[in-house]
Design a protein around this motif. Structure first.
Motif, PDB file in Angstrom:
ATOM      1  N   GLY A  82      24.739  19.844  20.660  1.00  0.00           N
ATOM      2  CA  GLY A  82      23.843  18.907  20.453  1.00  0.00           C
ATOM      3  C   GLY A  82      23.327  18.837  18.794  1.00  0.00           C
ATOM      4  O   GLY A  82      23.732  17.884  17.992  1.00  0.00           O
ATOM      5  N   LEU A  83      23.017  20.017  18.154  1.00  0.00           N
ATOM      6  CA  LEU A  83      22.637  20.060  16.654  1.00  0.00           C
ATOM      7  C   LEU A  83      23.689  21.454  16.334  1.00  0.00           C
ATOM      8  O   LEU A  83      24.137  21.369  14.994  1.00  0.00           O
ATOM      9  N   ILE A  84      23.582  22.689  17.109  1.00  0.00           N
ATOM     10  CA  ILE A  84      24.345  23.690  16.436  1.00  0.00           C
ATOM     11  C   ILE A  84      25.358  24.300  17.574  1.00  0.00           C
ATOM     12  O   ILE A  84      24.847  24.130  18.876  1.00  0.00           O
ATOM     13  N   CYS A  85      26.278  24.594  17.177  1.00  0.00           N
ATOM     14  CA  CYS A  85      27.538  25.218  18.123  1.00  0.00           C
ATOM     15  C   CYS A  85      27.036  26.701  18.171  1.00  0.00           C
ATOM     16  O   CYS A  85      27.202  27.076  19.508  1.00  0.00           O
ATOM     17  N   VAL A  86      27.040  27.601  17.107  1.00  0.00           N
ATOM     18  CA  VAL A  86      26.593  28.704  17.488  1.00  0.00           C
ATOM     19  C   VAL A  86      25.327  29.258  16.420  1.00  0.00           C
ATOM     20  O   VAL A  86      25.549  28.842  15.177  1.00  0.00           O
ATOM     21  N   GLN A  87      24.636  30.002  16.882  1.00  0.00           N
ATOM     22  CA  GLN A  87      23.477  30.598  16.244  1.00  0.00           C
ATOM     23  C   GLN A  87      23.580  32.032  16.496  1.00  0.00           C
ATOM     24  O   GLN A  87      23.944  32.643  17.363  1.00  0.00           O
ATOM     25  N   ALA A  88      23.270  32.827  15.133  1.00  0.00           N
ATOM     26  CA  ALA A  88      23.356  34.162  15.126  1.00  0.00           C
ATOM     27  C   ALA A  88      21.716  34.775  15.043  1.00  0.00           C
ATOM     28  O   ALA A  88      21.049  34.173  13.864  1.00  0.00           O
TER      29      ALA A  88
END
Length: 170
Positions: A82-88
């Motif tokens: 939607g906005l982010i594929c991967v967040q850490a």
């Protein structure tokens, strides 16, 4: 094989080690609360040429999040967040060796395909892959801008006919 809707979150925790094979003709559409969360010391490896995408009806703006001391390894595939594929966040690690990444929307003119949660020890390292309208060597999702590209690698950009810029790590 085929098309699937993913409506619930998948929570990987403890020291779970999992491989998600995205078969070439697989299309997984994330809807509602669908998301992959890794925590604790869990490791998720994603491989294959299939697609994991988010629809605009989703209530969450990202496909995957890594927290705790978990690890996400992406070898291939197509990811449309939607906005982010991967967040850490926290002490998690994300390693990207290939794949195609894009987002359905931007945030005030900036695409957020990869994101580190502020004030954490998390890391994202990119060894390969193509990112639409997002330069992983100059990520404006971080302040100051961050370079997620691994040492010895570089970004090559190409403008497409529709005005999108594809950034490929080589």
């Amino acid at each position: 094989k085929g098309a699937f809707d993913w409506i619930n979150a998948v929570n990987m925790k403890n020291d779970t080690q999992t491989v998600l094979n995205l078969e070439e003709d697989a299309l997984i559409t994330v809807t509602k609360d669908g998301i992959i969360n890794t925590t604790d010391q869990a490791t998720l490896t994603i491989q294959g040429k299939g697609t994991l995408e988010q629809d605009m009806g989703s209530e969450i703006g990202y496909l995957m999040t890594a927290a705790g001391s978990s690890k996400i390894i992406i070898k291939d595939g197509t990811y449309i967040g939607g906005l982010i594929c991967v967040q850490a966040e926290e002490n998690a690690q994300v390693e990207i060796y290939g794949g195609h990444f894009e987002a359905l929307v931007d945030w005030h003119g900036t695409y957020w395909l990869l994101n580190l949660v502020d004030n954490t020890q998390a890391s994202i390292t990119v060894y390969g892959g193509t990112f639409v309208n997002f330069d992983p060597s100059n990520s404006k999702t971080e302040a100051p801008a961050a370079n997620f590209v691994a040492d010895g690698y570089k970004v090559v950009s190409e403008e497409k006919d529709n005005g999108d810029i594809w950034y490929t790590v080589v």
